[in-house]
Scaffold this motif. Structure first.
Motif, PDB file in Angstrom:
ATOM      1  N   HIS A   5      39.268  41.565   4.615  1.00 22.34           N
ATOM      2  CA  HIS A   5      38.833  40.445   5.444  1.00 22.34           C
ATOM      3  C   HIS A   5      37.360  40.080   5.290  1.00 22.34           C
ATOM      4  N   THR A   6      36.508  41.061   4.968  1.00 23.90           N
ATOM      5  CA  THR A   6      35.066  40.777   4.959  1.00 23.90           C
ATOM      6  C   THR A   6      34.406  40.948   3.607  1.00 23.90           C
ATOM      7  N   ASP A   7      35.116  41.515   2.634  1.00 22.84           N
ATOM      8  CA  ASP A   7      34.545  41.788   1.313  1.00 22.84           C
ATOM      9  C   ASP A   7      33.306  42.682   1.433  1.00 22.84           C
ATOM     10  N   SER A   8      33.355  43.655   2.341  1.00 23.67           N
ATOM     11  CA  SER A   8      32.214  44.556   2.562  1.00 23.67           C
ATOM     12  C   SER A   8      31.851  45.297   1.284  1.00 23.67           C
ATOM     13  N   ASN A   9      30.540  45.550   1.131  1.00 24.06           N
ATOM     14  CA  ASN A   9      30.091  46.314  -0.035  1.00 24.06           C
ATOM     15  C   ASN A   9      29.429  47.632   0.347  1.00 24.06           C
ATOM     16  N   VAL A  10      29.322  47.916   1.621  1.00 22.25           N
ATOM     17  CA  VAL A  10      28.806  49.202   2.094  1.00 22.25           C
ATOM     18  C   VAL A  10      29.714  49.723   3.208  1.00 22.25           C
TER      19      VAL A  10
ATOM     20  N   VAL B 251      37.857  56.711   2.421  1.00 22.24           N
ATOM     21  CA  VAL B 251      37.150  56.381   1.178  1.00 22.24           C
ATOM     22  C   VAL B 251      38.127  55.873   0.128  1.00 22.24           C
ATOM     23  N   ASP B 252      39.267  56.525  -0.002  1.00 22.71           N
ATOM     24  CA  ASP B 252      40.263  56.098  -0.987  1.00 22.71           C
ATOM     25  C   ASP B 252      40.722  54.666  -0.717  1.00 22.71           C
ATOM     26  N   VAL B 253      41.054  54.371   0.521  1.00 22.95           N
ATOM     27  CA  VAL B 253      41.520  53.028   0.881  1.00 22.95           C
ATOM     28  C   VAL B 253      40.405  52.004   0.653  1.00 22.95           C
ATOM     29  N   TRP B 254      39.198  52.289   1.132  1.00 19.24           N
ATOM     30  CA  TRP B 254      38.096  51.324   1.016  1.00 19.24           C
ATOM     31  C   TRP B 254      37.749  51.050  -0.445  1.00 19.24           C
TER      32      TRP B 254
ATOM     33  N   ASP C   7      38.793  54.983  10.396  1.00 21.80           N
ATOM     34  CA  ASP C   7      40.168  55.267  10.008  1.00 21.80           C
ATOM     35  C   ASP C   7      40.538  54.381   8.817  1.00 21.80           C
ATOM     36  N   PRO C   8      41.599  54.725   8.099  1.00 23.80           N
ATOM     37  CA  PRO C   8      41.998  53.955   6.905  1.00 23.80           C
ATOM     38  C   PRO C   8      42.370  52.501   7.193  1.00 23.80           C
ATOM     39  N   PHE C   9      42.967  52.238   8.356  1.00 22.54           N
ATOM     40  CA  PHE C   9      43.336  50.867   8.710  1.00 22.54           C
ATOM     41  C   PHE C   9      42.093  49.980   8.752  1.00 22.54           C
ATOM     42  N   CYS C  10      41.046  50.446   9.415  1.00 19.98           N
ATOM     43  CA  CYS C  10      39.796  49.682   9.479  1.00 19.98           C
ATOM     44  C   CYS C  10      39.177  49.527   8.091  1.00 19.98           C
ATOM     45  N   ALA C  11      39.267  50.560   7.284  1.00 21.88           N
ATOM     46  CA  ALA C  11      38.718  50.493   5.928  1.00 21.88           C
ATOM     47  C   ALA C  11      39.416  49.415   5.099  1.00 21.88           C
ATOM     48  N   ARG C  12      40.734  49.337   5.235  1.00 23.19           N
ATOM     49  CA  ARG C  12      41.488  48.308   4.490  1.00 23.19           C
ATOM     50  C   ARG C  12      41.102  46.913   4.965  1.00 23.19           C
TER      51      ARG C  12
END
Length: 156
Positions: free
Chosen positions: A98-103, A120-123, A88-93
């Protein structure tokens, strides 16, 4: 931005949709497969896509399988990759802030078209909380664990 994409057969159709979204937004997509809905082993596409992110050939990656966890499991074995599963978008944000994820790993059997657009848009548009001590400290602690237990690509 260059984005590495990978999927298995279960994620193929959603991968193609996400690829279109990214290209329409002006991103360059490097597609590591799968290239159809015929049975495909996830590691055959996720592993080289993860290496592309780790080597800097792509700035980020988006990997799609049935539920997302298989992709994350493989990707997180590679030094320099921080893969997250978001539904979901909340988790993506939060995954970016919080983690600076790259994948980003997604589940083609779980997420539909409308939701994937938002995720995808949020992430893609969310930045890491750089400069906020508690988040930088937490990411640094994870990086210290990686340094102790994961080989750098140059050492392999």
């Amino acid at each position: 931005m260059k984005i590495a994409m990978a999927s298995d057969h279960a994620g193929y159709e959603l991968k193609e949709e996400v690829k279109h979204i990214l290209e329409q937004a002006g991103h360059e997509v490097i597609d590591f497969g799968a290239h159809s809905t015929e049975a495909a082993d996830l590691s055959d596409s996720v592993y080289p896509a993860s290496l592309a992110v780790a080597n800097g050939e792509a700035e980020r990656g988006i990997f799609i399988d049935g539920v997302g966890y298989g992709s994350a499991l493989i990707a997180n074995k590679i030094y320099g990759v921080t893969a997250v599963v978001c539904q979901d978008p909340f988790c993506a944000r939060l995954a970016r802030e919080h983690t600076d994820s790259n994948v980003l790993c997604l589940g083609g059997k779980i997420i539909g078209s409308a939701m994937v657009h938002e995720i995808v848009d949020v992430w893609m548009k969310t930045d890491f909380f750089k400069g906020i001590e508690k988040y930088e400290r937490r990411v640094q602690k994870v990086n210290e664990i990686v340094e102790k237990h994961v080989k750098k690509l140059s050492e392999i």
